[in-house]
Structure formats: structure tokens, C-alpha cells
Design a protein around this motif. Structure first.
Motif: not given
Length: 387
Positions: A227-228, A247-254, A263-271
Motif C-alpha cells: 500500500e502506498k 507499460d510493456e516493461h511492467g512499470q505501473l503509472y497512477v 511511475a512505480l515499480e509494480a512488484e514493490s510500489g517503489d517510486l
């Protein structure tokens, strides 16, 4: 009214000056097809109208009608599922004729999702409906007890839908039996109307909430991976109501309405990176670009590092979620449907089918289904646009 295929050259109006569209003074804008037109059509024949269907009967003294539910399409039966402000669910055939309808008690806040011939309907009455898309026959319904506010997501045998009260429900797609739910307490102050549609990737669910948090849950049982908080302190307009994109590389955007895009690392939520542009309400990822729409603007960013590539001012307080079709970025901006060149942000055409467009259109191959604010459903065929 007899429905028929109509070309732009038969009825569309001429270009008019749009001073509010960031200096696009010669941008073509078109009006309602039932009104007589005598002007010449523009030289660029972007699309034609295959058919239109008036669904909602206007009421006396209704001010600024709005339809916010995205249409859905069932390719198996060639049926468009339209949810309208009068509380009706309608199945509309490929000729523009209403095949079936079902009345609910109140208006809808979001559109349907069709999967394997079943239309999943998020009811403003707090009920999730599963209907046969071809006939409207009810298969099951689930009483959530909270007004449902997102397009349902169907994945791994479950249907996910979020409520206006910050609850994410998961029920079994086969029979509507409750599987799990995840809830956060809404903030005490003001919030932006709407909710975050969940994103499902590789057994995980990513979704935002009005308290400014984005969370990653396991699809299996709804337990939290991480949770972030994105919006910091305070209790007003903290919302993370945008649908997360990846995106195609697995990066999360919210997007946080208060604090900007993350832009966050999907696995960890790191910025990874952040943009401080607030007021954004929807995101769309395409290739190496990230598109954002919100209060009075459309932006394009380089997804890798968040560099701003272009911005297009709108002259509207907020825009709705865009879609990408035939090489064009298509944005409903309440008073019209705006077609933008995704490489430059230049507006190509603006189409107003009567009272504007608030609902995100639905793309199905070479067709675009549009529900206007006056309750008319349109099927557009792309002509000059190439993917």
C-alpha cells in the motif's frame, strides 16, 4: 426514425472557430445529424456515421444532461450495451435498433463490460447485474449495497468492481457468489467524484482510492501486497481515481489528483519518477508514451522518465478517460469529442453530436461507439485514419 449509413458529406456542418481549444482557431467541429446543414464538409474525411439511435427521451426543464457510462460491445451478437441516465440498460443491434431493455431504479456512474457473451452491469442502485448480451436475460445479480462506480473487470474467473464508498468487490463470474472485498475509509473532507477501475496483471490487482492510496492486492483472496500513499497529508482532494496503467516493461503509472503522476515499480510500489502536475484524472499508456488528461489539459510524457513531450489546453475543467484508435488520441471533453495527433498534440477535428460527450467512447476494430450527453448512441466508421 429510420436508421441508415450517412456520410459526412451528407450532413456534417462546417468548420467553426474554437477559441477555447488552445488557439486551434480553424479546427473543424461538427454538430447534430438531425439538424439541417448546408455547408461543405471538410477536406479530411476522418470517419462517417454508420447509424445513430436516440435512446433517452428528454425531460422538461432538464439542465445540461450528461451521460457518463462508456458503451460496451458484444462481438458475438453484434450488440452494443448502453447504460443511460434514465436508469435503462439497452442492447442495441448493428442497425441501430434497440433489441432489448431493462429498467433499474437510478442512473449509472460507469459503463458495462462484456465477456464471453455476458454483459456485467455496475448498477447505481448497488447491484452488479450479469445479463445475456444478446437477449438481456438475467443470469445472476449480486447486491453490493453500495453504488457501483467503475466498469467491471473480468479476470481469472472473477468480476471486480469498485463502489463510490471505496470498496472493491470481487465476485465469481459464473454465478455472482461473493469471493472477497477490500475497503478503505474515505477521507473526511471533499473528494473528486468517481472511483479507480482496477487493473489486473499476473495474478495481482492494482487500484487507487479516495484517501490518496494506491494498493496492490492478490487476485486470489484480496490480501494486500503493498500500500502506498501518493497524496501526502490533508483530507481534501487526495483522490487516486485514475485507472492504473502498466507499460510493456511492467512499470505501473497512477495519478493523484492532488500531487501528480507517479511511475512505480509494480512488484514493490517503489517510486521511479513523479510529475508534480496535479488535477489529472485519467491515464493511457501506449508504447513509449504516457498520456494524461485532467483539469483543462491533455499531456504526453515519455514513459521512461516522465519528461513532458507536449501539452494541449482544453478550456474545460476536466476531461474524461481517452482512447487510442487508428493512430489518433480521442478525448471526450464534455462539449465535444476531440481527435488529437498523439505525436504532436495537435487537434485534428472536434465533433459535437449534440450536448457534447462525457462518456469515454468504445473502440471495436474499425468502429467507434459514442454515447452523447443527450442520450444518443452513435456508431462511427473510421475512414481516413490509419493505425
Amino acid at each position: 426514425m429510420r436508421k441508415q449509413r450517412v456520410s459526412w458529406k451528407h450532413w456534417l456542418g462546417s468548420a467553426v472557430a474554437l477559441g477555447l481549444l488552445g488557439g486551434c482557431s480553424s479546427l473543424p467541429r461538427y454538430g447534430n445529424p438531425e439538424l439541417p446543414r448546408t455547408e461543405q464538409a471538410p477536406p479530411l474525411d476522418y470517419f462517417s456515421v454508420a447509424w445513430w439511435a436516440p435512446l433517452v427521451t428528454p425531460t422538461l426543464m432538464e439542465y445540461a444532461p450528461r451521460e457518463v457510462a462508456t458503451p460496451a460491445y458484444d462481438g458475438l451478437s453484434n450488440t452494443v450495451i448502453a447504460l443511460t441516465r434514465d436508469g435503462f440498460i439497452r442492447g442495441v443491434g448493428s442497425d441501430g435498433q434497440v433489441k432489448w431493455s431493462k429498467k433499474t431504479s437510478t442512473r449509472f456512474a460507469a459503463g458495462a463490460r462484456v465477456s464471453d457473451g455476458v454483459a456485467f452491469i455496475p448498477g447505481g442502485d448497488g447491484t452488479l447485474y450479469a445479463l445475456d448480451a444478446a437477449t438481456g436475460e438475467e443470469k445472476w445479480k449480486y447486491a453490493a449495497g453500495e453504488s457501483l462506480a467503475t466498469v467491471p473487470v473480468v479476470a481469472e474467473g472473477l468480476v471486480l468492481v469498485a463502489s463510490e464508498s471505496d470498496t472493491l468487490f470481487a465476485v465469481k463470474a459464473a454465478d455472482g457468489v461473493w469471493a472477497w472485498q477490500y475497503r478503505r475509509d474515505p477521507p473526511s473532507g471533499f473528494s473528486v467524484r468517481g472511483a479507480s477501475t482496477p487493473l489486473v496483471r499476473e495474478g495481482n490487482v492494482y487500484v487507487g482510492f479516495s484517501d490518496g492510496y494506491v494498493v496492490s492486492l492478490t487476485m486470489r483472496d484480496g490480501s494486500a501486497n503493498w500500500e502506498k500513499s501518493l497524496s501526502g497529508s490533508g483530507n481534501e482532494f487526495l483522490d487516486v481515481d485514475s485507472t492504473p496503467v502498466m507499460d510493456e516493461h511492467g512499470q505501473l503509472y497512477v495519478a493523484s489528483y492532488k500531487s501528480g503522476i507517479y511511475a512505480l515499480e509494480a512488484e514493490s510500489g517503489d517510486l521511479v519518477w513523479t510529475s508534480s502536475v496535479g488535477g489529472m484524472t485519467a491515464l493511457l499508456s501506449k508504447g513509449k508514451m504516457l498520456f494524461a488528461v485532467g483539469d483543462g489539459r491533455v499531456d504526453a510524457y515519455l514513459a521512461e522518465d516522465g519528461r513532458l513531450l507536449w501539452t494541449h489546453p482544453l478550456g474545460e475543467r476536466a476531461a474524461q478517460a481517452p482512447v487510442f484508435a487508428k493512430g489518433m488520441l480521442i478525448v471526450p471533453i464534455q462539449r465535444s469529442l476531440l481527435f488529437l495527433d498523439p505525436k504532436t498534440g495537435q487537434a485534428r477535428v472536434s465533433w459535437n453530436p449534440g450536448d457534447g460527450v462525457s462518456a469515454t467512447p468504445f473502440v471495436a476494430g474499425s468502429k467507434l461507439f459514442v454515447l452523447s450527453n443527450n442520450g444518443w448512441l452513435y456508431a462511427l466508421d473510421f475512414n481516413g485514419l490509419k493505425g
